[in-house]
Scaffold this motif. Structure first.
Motif, PDB file in Angstrom:
ATOM      1  N   LEU A  80      10.725   2.147   2.047  1.00  0.00           N
ATOM      2  CA  LEU A  80       9.604   1.623   2.832  1.00  0.00           C
ATOM      3  C   LEU A  80       8.393   1.317   1.960  1.00  0.00           C
ATOM      4  O   LEU A  80       7.501   0.580   2.373  1.00  0.00           O
ATOM      5  N   GLY A  81       8.350   1.924   0.776  1.00  0.00           N
ATOM      6  CA  GLY A  81       7.224   1.703  -0.131  1.00  0.00           C
ATOM      7  C   GLY A  81       5.998   2.505   0.208  1.00  0.00           C
ATOM      8  O   GLY A  81       4.925   2.274  -0.378  1.00  0.00           O
ATOM      9  N   SER A  82       6.127   3.468   1.123  1.00  0.00           N
ATOM     10  CA  SER A  82       4.963   4.268   1.501  1.00  0.00           C
ATOM     11  C   SER A  82       5.416   5.579   2.132  1.00  0.00           C
ATOM     12  O   SER A  82       6.574   5.726   2.545  1.00  0.00           O
ATOM     13  N   ALA A  83       4.485   6.525   2.202  1.00  0.00           N
ATOM     14  CA  ALA A  83       4.748   7.813   2.835  1.00  0.00           C
ATOM     15  C   ALA A  83       3.437   8.336   3.399  1.00  0.00           C
ATOM     16  O   ALA A  83       2.349   7.978   2.929  1.00  0.00           O
ATOM     17  N   GLU A  84       3.543   9.207   4.391  1.00  0.00           N
ATOM     18  CA  GLU A  84       2.344   9.768   5.014  1.00  0.00           C
ATOM     19  C   GLU A  84       1.967  11.080   4.354  1.00  0.00           C
ATOM     20  O   GLU A  84       2.821  11.874   3.965  1.00  0.00           O
ATOM     21  N   PHE A  85       0.665  11.287   4.206  1.00  0.00           N
ATOM     22  CA  PHE A  85       0.139  12.548   3.684  1.00  0.00           C
ATOM     23  C   PHE A  85      -1.209  12.795   4.320  1.00  0.00           C
ATOM     24  O   PHE A  85      -2.092  11.944   4.282  1.00  0.00           O
ATOM     25  N   TYR A  86      -1.353  13.935   4.942  1.00  0.00           N
ATOM     26  CA  TYR A  86      -2.605  14.350   5.573  1.00  0.00           C
ATOM     27  C   TYR A  86      -3.130  13.283   6.542  1.00  0.00           C
ATOM     28  O   TYR A  86      -4.318  12.986   6.593  1.00  0.00           O
ATOM     29  N   GLY A  87      -2.215  12.688   7.285  1.00  0.00           N
ATOM     30  CA  GLY A  87      -2.602  11.726   8.306  1.00  0.00           C
ATOM     31  C   GLY A  87      -2.908  10.338   7.794  1.00  0.00           C
ATOM     32  O   GLY A  87      -3.313   9.460   8.577  1.00  0.00           O
ATOM     33  N   ARG A  88      -2.697  10.094   6.511  1.00  0.00           N
ATOM     34  CA  ARG A  88      -2.932   8.772   5.929  1.00  0.00           C
ATOM     35  C   ARG A  88      -1.648   8.272   5.282  1.00  0.00           C
ATOM     36  O   ARG A  88      -0.813   9.053   4.859  1.00  0.00           O
ATOM     37  N   ARG A  89      -1.523   6.958   5.197  1.00  0.00           N
ATOM     38  CA  ARG A  89      -0.317   6.383   4.593  1.00  0.00           C
ATOM     39  C   ARG A  89      -0.649   5.948   3.167  1.00  0.00           C
ATOM     40  O   ARG A  89      -1.637   5.254   2.918  1.00  0.00           O
ATOM     41  N   PHE A  90       0.211   6.364   2.246  1.00  0.00           N
ATOM     42  CA  PHE A  90       0.013   6.089   0.828  1.00  0.00           C
ATOM     43  C   PHE A  90       1.180   5.295   0.263  1.00  0.00           C
ATOM     44  O   PHE A  90       2.336   5.506   0.653  1.00  0.00           O
ATOM     45  N   LEU A  91       0.869   4.420  -0.678  1.00  0.00           N
ATOM     46  CA  LEU A  91       1.899   3.678  -1.379  1.00  0.00           C
ATOM     47  C   LEU A  91       2.656   4.613  -2.317  1.00  0.00           C
ATOM     48  O   LEU A  91       2.053   5.489  -2.957  1.00  0.00           O
TER      49      LEU A  91
ATOM     50  N   VAL B  20      -2.434  11.174  -4.124  1.00  0.00           N
ATOM     51  CA  VAL B  20      -2.656  11.578  -2.726  1.00  0.00           C
ATOM     52  C   VAL B  20      -3.647  12.722  -2.607  1.00  0.00           C
ATOM     53  O   VAL B  20      -4.467  12.739  -1.672  1.00  0.00           O
ATOM     54  N   VAL B  21      -3.609  13.681  -3.530  1.00  0.00           N
ATOM     55  CA  VAL B  21      -4.537  14.815  -3.439  1.00  0.00           C
ATOM     56  C   VAL B  21      -5.961  14.365  -3.744  1.00  0.00           C
ATOM     57  O   VAL B  21      -6.901  14.655  -2.997  1.00  0.00           O
ATOM     58  N   ALA B  22      -6.131  13.634  -4.839  1.00  0.00           N
ATOM     59  CA  ALA B  22      -7.469  13.180  -5.225  1.00  0.00           C
ATOM     60  C   ALA B  22      -8.083  12.276  -4.166  1.00  0.00           C
ATOM     61  O   ALA B  22      -9.257  12.430  -3.784  1.00  0.00           O
ATOM     62  N   VAL B  23      -7.314  11.323  -3.672  1.00  0.00           N
ATOM     63  CA  VAL B  23      -7.833  10.382  -2.667  1.00  0.00           C
ATOM     64  C   VAL B  23      -8.136  11.097  -1.356  1.00  0.00           C
ATOM     65  O   VAL B  23      -9.170  10.848  -0.726  1.00  0.00           O
ATOM     66  N   THR B  24      -7.255  12.000  -0.947  1.00  0.00           N
ATOM     67  CA  THR B  24      -7.490  12.739   0.299  1.00  0.00           C
ATOM     68  C   THR B  24      -8.734  13.607   0.193  1.00  0.00           C
ATOM     69  O   THR B  24      -9.543  13.668   1.131  1.00  0.00           O
ATOM     70  N   LEU B  25      -8.916  14.266  -0.941  1.00  0.00           N
ATOM     71  CA  LEU B  25     -10.121  15.082  -1.128  1.00  0.00           C
ATOM     72  C   LEU B  25     -11.382  14.237  -1.057  1.00  0.00           C
ATOM     73  O   LEU B  25     -12.392  14.647  -0.476  1.00  0.00           O
ATOM     74  N   LYS B  26     -11.337  13.043  -1.634  1.00  0.00           N
ATOM     75  CA  LYS B  26     -12.506  12.158  -1.579  1.00  0.00           C
ATOM     76  C   LYS B  26     -12.775  11.709  -0.145  1.00  0.00           C
ATOM     77  O   LYS B  26     -13.928  11.634   0.291  1.00  0.00           O
ATOM     78  N   CYS B  27     -11.725  11.428   0.611  1.00  0.00           N
ATOM     79  CA  CYS B  27     -11.899  11.021   2.002  1.00  0.00           C
ATOM     80  C   CYS B  27     -12.462  12.152   2.855  1.00  0.00           C
ATOM     81  O   CYS B  27     -13.283  11.920   3.752  1.00  0.00           O
ATOM     82  N   LEU B  28     -12.040  13.378   2.575  1.00  0.00           N
ATOM     83  CA  LEU B  28     -12.486  14.523   3.364  1.00  0.00           C
ATOM     84  C   LEU B  28     -13.822  15.081   2.889  1.00  0.00           C
ATOM     85  O   LEU B  28     -14.539  15.728   3.661  1.00  0.00           O
TER      86      LEU B  28
ATOM     87  N   ARG C 277      -6.833   1.315  -1.449  1.00  0.00           N
ATOM     88  CA  ARG C 277      -6.351   1.206  -0.074  1.00  0.00           C
ATOM     89  C   ARG C 277      -7.206   2.026   0.885  1.00  0.00           C
ATOM     90  O   ARG C 277      -7.432   1.632   2.030  1.00  0.00           O
ATOM     91  N   HIS C 278      -7.699   3.179   0.400  1.00  0.00           N
ATOM     92  CA  HIS C 278      -8.487   4.066   1.252  1.00  0.00           C
ATOM     93  C   HIS C 278      -9.973   4.077   0.892  1.00  0.00           C
ATOM     94  O   HIS C 278     -10.713   4.965   1.342  1.00  0.00           O
ATOM     95  N   ALA C 279     -10.384   3.094   0.098  1.00  0.00           N
ATOM     96  CA  ALA C 279     -11.799   2.955  -0.279  1.00  0.00           C
ATOM     97  C   ALA C 279     -12.355   4.263  -0.820  1.00  0.00           C
ATOM     98  O   ALA C 279     -13.467   4.689  -0.472  1.00  0.00           O
ATOM     99  N   ALA C 280     -11.583   4.917  -1.681  1.00  0.00           N
ATOM    100  CA  ALA C 280     -11.978   6.204  -2.253  1.00  0.00           C
ATOM    101  C   ALA C 280     -12.416   6.011  -3.696  1.00  0.00           C
ATOM    102  O   ALA C 280     -11.638   5.549  -4.533  1.00  0.00           O
TER     103      ALA C 280
END
Length: 289
Positions: A82-93, A133-141, A166-169
């Motif tokens: 699929l080229g993506s997976a979900e992590f912490y409620g967000r979809r990542f490439l 995914v960890v770095a981007v999620t931490l920035k979003c949160l 993708r997540h403007a982080a």
């Protein structure tokens, strides 16, 4: 799944509805996987699939679905298809250059946020960021945090940068091995999900792991115990932590006691381990004093 039928001396394409394609794909792979592959190829939602099962796949879409189903049946992880997976409620490439994010790693994020949310502008570094995914999620949160992510693989780093966009982080990415690109920089928090599977572990042959980058799964020491990278991270943390800064490391299901011992040996306080969603000690850490 059949690709075409013969008729009047020449190949005649049989247009297949998305509902029928789902049924056919389910004969070869798990029903949920089949559904997600059909939705991906047809660019439709689950609601579309239920409400309009007669909607036809084009010849190109059907051939693509057949190829993806075959790859999934051979064990290739769905996330790579699929080229993506979900992590912490967000979809990542994701791509074969990076590990597929696991729900258990969300515990690492939770623990990091608990320690940083009350600091006005925490400095955080994610070592071995992989897909980011960890770095981007931490920035979003924690938008006020200054996030740095380090990764040795340039291919993985490219995926991480795409996920940040993708997540403007706003994450700073550095290429290098663990602490090497950080010079004398210090942080309030170091997080890491390093390779920790011992060489020869039978788990490496299961659940699609043969398709994932082995250098992101196993440590670099032949015949090692899976702790080589963790030793480097724990051993170098003091030089890159402010006083009262934290180090949090994800590790293997049977490594918590060994990681706590390493943390104690390096002089960390409040050393502890925390359980993942399955009740396994999955993250260990301590506070630098």
């Amino acid at each position: 799944m059949q690709k075409a039928s013969e008729g009047s001396g020449e190949r005649q394409r049989v247009l297949t509805g998305i509902g029928e394609a789902w049924r056919l794909a389910s004969q070869s792979v798990d029903r949920l996987d089949a559904r997600l592959l059909v939705e991906y190829v047809a660019d439709c939602t689950h609601a579309d699939l239920i409400a309009h099962p007669e909607r036809a796949l084009s010849a190109v879409q059907f051939d693509r679905l057949v190829a993806l189903v075959r790859r999934r049946a051979a064990g290739e992880p769905l996330a790579y298809l699929l080229g993506s997976a979900e992590f912490y409620g967000r979809r990542f490439l994701v791509s074969p250059a990076v590990l597929i994010p696991r729900p258990d790693t969300e515990r690492l994020v939770d623990l990091a946020i608990e320690r940083m949310e009350f600091l006005p502008r925490p400095r955080i570094v994610d070592l071995g960021t992989g897909s980011g995914v960890v770095a981007v999620t931490l920035k979003c949160l924690c938008p006020k945090a200054l996030i740095t992510a380090v990764e040795l693989s340039l291919s993985a780093l490219e995926v991480a940068r795409l996920n940040a966009g993708r997540h403007a982080a706003a994450v700073r990415f550095l290429a290098g091995d663990w602490y090497s690109p950080l010079a004398v920089e210090c942080f309030d928090l170091i997080v890491a999900n390093p390779p920790y599977v011992a060489e020869g572990d039978p788990h490496l042959l299961q659940d699609g792991l043969p398709f994932e980058p082995q250098t992101a799964l196993t440590d670099a020491v032949a015949g090692g115990d899976g702790l080589a990278c963790i030793r480097v991270i724990v051993g170098g943390a003091a030089r890159h932590l402010y006083r009262d800064g934290w180090l949090l490391v994800e590790h293997g299901y049977n490594q918590a006691a060994a990681v706590r011992k390493l943390l104690h040996q390096e002089g960390f306080a409040e050393v502890a381990s925390w359980h993942d969603l399955s009740g396994i000690e999955r993250v260990s850490g301590g506070r630098w004093r």
